[in-house]
Enzyme design. Sequence first.
Site, PDB file in Angstrom:
ATOM      1  N   ARG A 100      81.041   1.560 -31.089  1.00 25.93           N
ATOM      2  CA  ARG A 100      80.788   3.249 -32.286  1.00 25.93           C
ATOM      3  C   ARG A 100      81.243   4.527 -31.915  1.00 25.93           C
ATOM      4  O   ARG A 100      80.961   5.803 -31.837  1.00 25.93           O
ATOM      5  CB  ARG A 100      79.810   2.811 -31.277  1.00 25.93           C
ATOM      6  CG  ARG A 100      78.205   2.279 -31.182  1.00 25.93           C
ATOM      7  CD  ARG A 100      78.637   2.227 -32.492  1.00 25.93           C
ATOM      8  NE  ARG A 100      77.071   0.986 -32.539  1.00 25.93           N
ATOM      9  CZ  ARG A 100      77.175   0.024 -33.027  1.00 25.93           C
ATOM     10  NH1 ARG A 100      78.566  -0.757 -32.543  1.00 25.93           N
ATOM     11  NH2 ARG A 100      76.092  -1.416 -32.947  1.00 25.93           N
ATOM     12  N   SER A 147      69.426   1.851 -32.952  1.00 23.06           N
ATOM     13  CA  SER A 147      69.315   2.080 -31.375  1.00 23.06           C
ATOM     14  C   SER A 147      69.697   2.824 -30.989  1.00 23.06           C
ATOM     15  O   SER A 147      71.033   4.122 -31.767  1.00 23.06           O
ATOM     16  CB  SER A 147      70.973   1.270 -31.268  1.00 23.06           C
ATOM     17  OG  SER A 147      70.521  -0.514 -31.184  1.00 23.06           O
ATOM     18  N   GLU A 195      73.284   7.492 -29.635  1.00 18.79           N
ATOM     19  CA  GLU A 195      74.321   7.410 -30.856  1.00 18.79           C
ATOM     20  C   GLU A 195      74.203   8.316 -32.745  1.00 18.79           C
ATOM     21  O   GLU A 195      74.648   8.111 -32.566  1.00 18.79           O
ATOM     22  CB  GLU A 195      73.614   5.484 -30.782  1.00 18.79           C
ATOM     23  CG  GLU A 195      74.355   4.945 -31.988  1.00 18.79           C
ATOM     24  CD  GLU A 195      74.008   3.182 -31.956  1.00 18.79           C
ATOM     25  OE1 GLU A 195      74.341   2.738 -31.802  1.00 18.79           O
ATOM     26  OE2 GLU A 195      74.200   3.153 -33.974  1.00 18.79           O
TER      27      GLU A 195
HETATM   28  C1  LIG Z   1      66.549   0.399 -38.089  1.00 20.06           C
HETATM   29  C2  LIG Z   1      68.173   1.104 -37.547  1.00 20.06           C
HETATM   30  C3  LIG Z   1      69.366  -0.242 -37.665  1.00 20.06           C
HETATM   31  C4  LIG Z   1      70.149   0.038 -37.060  1.00 20.06           C
HETATM   32  N1  LIG Z   1      71.538  -0.714 -36.971  1.00 20.06           N
HETATM   33  C5  LIG Z   1      72.915  -1.071 -37.099  1.00 20.06           C
HETATM   34  C6  LIG Z   1      73.488  -1.997 -36.455  1.00 20.06           C
HETATM   35  O1  LIG Z   1      73.021  -2.909 -36.063  1.00 20.06           O
HETATM   36  N2  LIG Z   1      75.132  -1.423 -36.194  1.00 20.06           N
HETATM   37  C7  LIG Z   1      75.207  -0.347 -36.444  1.00 20.06           C
HETATM   38  O2  LIG Z   1      76.718   0.111 -36.367  1.00 20.06           O
HETATM   39  N3  LIG Z   1      74.553   0.984 -37.008  1.00 20.06           N
HETATM   40  C8  LIG Z   1      73.102   0.779 -37.231  1.00 20.06           C
HETATM   41  N4  LIG Z   1      72.679   2.036 -37.442  1.00 20.06           N
HETATM   42  C9  LIG Z   1      72.799   2.835 -37.479  1.00 20.06           C
HETATM   43  C10 LIG Z   1      73.459   3.294 -38.841  1.00 20.06           C
HETATM   44  O3  LIG Z   1      72.694   2.958 -39.800  1.00 20.06           O
HETATM   45  C11 LIG Z   1      74.787   3.199 -39.185  1.00 20.06           C
HETATM   46  O4  LIG Z   1      75.234   4.200 -37.901  1.00 20.06           O
HETATM   47  C12 LIG Z   1      74.947   3.812 -40.642  1.00 20.06           C
HETATM   48  O5  LIG Z   1      76.740   3.640 -41.264  1.00 20.06           O
HETATM   49  C13 LIG Z   1      74.764   5.303 -41.224  1.00 20.06           C
HETATM   50  O6  LIG Z   1      75.131   5.842 -42.695  1.00 20.06           O
HETATM   51  P1  LIG Z   1      74.212   6.179 -43.238  1.00 20.06           P
HETATM   52  O7  LIG Z   1      74.591   6.709 -44.699  1.00 20.06           O
HETATM   53  O8  LIG Z   1      72.675   6.696 -42.785  1.00 20.06           O
HETATM   54  O9  LIG Z   1      74.943   7.842 -42.311  1.00 20.06           O
HETATM   55  P2  LIG Z   1      74.461   9.654 -41.777  1.00 20.06           P
HETATM   56  O10 LIG Z   1      72.771   9.355 -41.374  1.00 20.06           O
HETATM   57  O11 LIG Z   1      73.393   9.524 -43.226  1.00 20.06           O
HETATM   58  O12 LIG Z   1      75.081   9.554 -41.392  1.00 20.06           O
HETATM   59  C14 LIG Z   1      75.523   9.302 -40.421  1.00 20.06           C
HETATM   60  C15 LIG Z   1      76.500  10.638 -39.873  1.00 20.06           C
HETATM   61  O13 LIG Z   1      77.855   9.943 -41.000  1.00 20.06           O
HETATM   62  C16 LIG Z   1      78.156  11.928 -41.090  1.00 20.06           C
HETATM   63  N5  LIG Z   1      78.826  10.922 -42.502  1.00 20.06           N
HETATM   64  C17 LIG Z   1      77.290  10.442 -43.943  1.00 20.06           C
HETATM   65  N6  LIG Z   1      78.173   9.594 -44.834  1.00 20.06           N
HETATM   66  C18 LIG Z   1      79.649  10.522 -44.494  1.00 20.06           C
HETATM   67  C19 LIG Z   1      81.157  10.747 -45.628  1.00 20.06           C
HETATM   68  N7  LIG Z   1      80.848   9.901 -46.855  1.00 20.06           N
HETATM   69  N8  LIG Z   1      81.986  11.159 -44.685  1.00 20.06           N
HETATM   70  C20 LIG Z   1      81.473  11.540 -43.757  1.00 20.06           C
HETATM   71  N9  LIG Z   1      81.079  12.036 -42.977  1.00 20.06           N
HETATM   72  C21 LIG Z   1      79.016  11.511 -42.973  1.00 20.06           C
HETATM   73  C22 LIG Z   1      76.909  12.695 -41.545  1.00 20.06           C
HETATM   74  O14 LIG Z   1      77.317  13.575 -41.444  1.00 20.06           O
HETATM   75  C23 LIG Z   1      77.034  11.953 -39.468  1.00 20.06           C
HETATM   76  O15 LIG Z   1      77.366  12.719 -38.872  1.00 20.06           O
HETATM   77  C24 LIG Z   1      71.427   1.442 -38.158  1.00 20.06           C
HETATM   78  C25 LIG Z   1      70.289   2.346 -38.151  1.00 20.06           C
HETATM   79  C26 LIG Z   1      68.950   1.920 -38.393  1.00 20.06           C
HETATM   80  C27 LIG Z   1      67.651   2.822 -38.740  1.00 20.06           C
END
Ligand SMILES: Cc1cc2nc3c(=O)[nH]c(=O)nc-3n(C[C@H](O)[C@H](O)[C@H](O)COP(=O)(O)OP(=O)(O)OC[C@H]3O[C@@H](n4cnc5c(N)ncnc54)[C@H](O)[C@@H]3O)c2cc1C
Length: 342
Positions: free
Chosen positions: A162, A242, A337
């Site tokens: 992570r 999580s 996280e």
């Molecule tokens: C129901 C659920 C289940 C999940 N399961 C998992 C799992 O199994 N494993 C896991 O690892 N994660 C999991 N996650 C967490 C999440 O899905 C991941 O971390 C995902 O990669 C976040 O993507 P996002 O586009 O929503 O990012 P955001 O939430 O929009 O952003 C997260 C972070 O990344 C930065 N960011 C976003 N896009 C960019 C970009 N293009 N360039 C630079 N920085 C950026 C943002 O500024 C922020 O700091 C889960 C979340 C939920 C809600």
Amino acid sequence: MFQKQYCLVNNNTIASDALAAYFYAFSSEEQLHQALAVRPSGVGCFVLGSGSNVVFASDVNALVLHNVIQGIDVVDRAEGVVWIQVAGGVLWHSLVLWSIERGYSGLENLSLIPGTVGAAPIQNIGAYGVELCDLFESLEAIEIETGQRISLNKQQCDFAYRHSIFKTPAYAGRWVVVSVTLRLRSSRDGNRFEFKTEYGEIEAELSRRSITRLTPELMSDVIICIRQRKLPDPNVLPNAGSFFKNPIVSVDECDRIKNKFPSLVYYPLEGGKCKLAAGWLIDQLNWKGKEVGGAKVHDQQALVLTNVGGGGKAVVDLSKRIQGDVMDAYGVFLEPEPLIFA
Ligand SMILES: Cc1cc2nc3c(=O)[nH]c(=O)nc-3n(C[C@H](O)[C@H](O)[C@H](O)COP(=O)(O)OP(=O)(O)OC[C@H]3O[C@@H](n4cnc5c(N)ncnc54)[C@H](O)[C@@H]3O)c2cc1C
């Protein structure tokens, strides 16, 4: 060009109704450069994908740059291998389905993870024994301050559990990931795939379905089924997955806790470390199902905190109480996280 006082409620999976001072969705690198060039002076930027790993506990006094750049291209092939370049705004699970439809393998265990491809390297997403770094080749990113474009390979990204370089002070919040290149296995040339199935839940599901010969499609379906059973759908029950990382402690520290709590759930790691199951630590303290001030610990999964009316701040307040209890009971710090915007 920018939307002002934009309500983010539909742009984060915890459904916080925080306001962004400015909001802009960019669908090309050119649009991103234009936005950076004309952004209001003195206003910082925050890059947002699907908002599935961020908790807005307050309004965001910044320009929120929402990445919706689309496109998936096969950029190279070799025997049994294919390299694909994916734009940062592509939804992760749609990429997984795209790869399976074409007979590529590697992403199955990461099925149904919410969010965008551009965010995937930030915390090196992982699930069921596979992490992004296992398939990662390189990424392209643009520096917010200068507009400079860089390419980083796997080593430069410094991936860990992570974690990536984008979580370190020198890089955090300063770059926009515009594309990611992955290396997948291809079934051309008669190549047989190998699958990661050594997880209790996966083995149980495979035997329940009497599956003996796996395909990427079947494997993905198994993962989807497991995830749908245990994780609440954010569209129904707002959550950020999580909420805490599994803490990594020394073997000595793990032994100390195990002496007091013999049923402790942990996983030995290399280098004299152990990963503790954060969900177990919380569950033992009877937090599952508890509701405080409009935030609730999910009934079936102690690691998932849900917004039941109190918004992002209530979820963060609840997380602090859980952190305090876990520290008092085990002497262990639970690190959130998601990124918390307080
Ligand atoms: C129901 C659920 C289940 C999940 N399961 C998992 C799992 O199994 N494993 C896991 O690892 N994660 C999991 N996650 C967490 C999440 O899905 C991941 O971390 C995902 O990669 C976040 O993507 P996002 O586009 O929503 O990012 P955001 O939430 O929009 O952003 C997260 C972070 O990344 C930065 N960011 C976003 N896009 C960019 C970009 N293009 N360039 C630079 N920085 C950026 C943002 O500024 C922020 O700091 C889960 C979340 C939920 C809600």
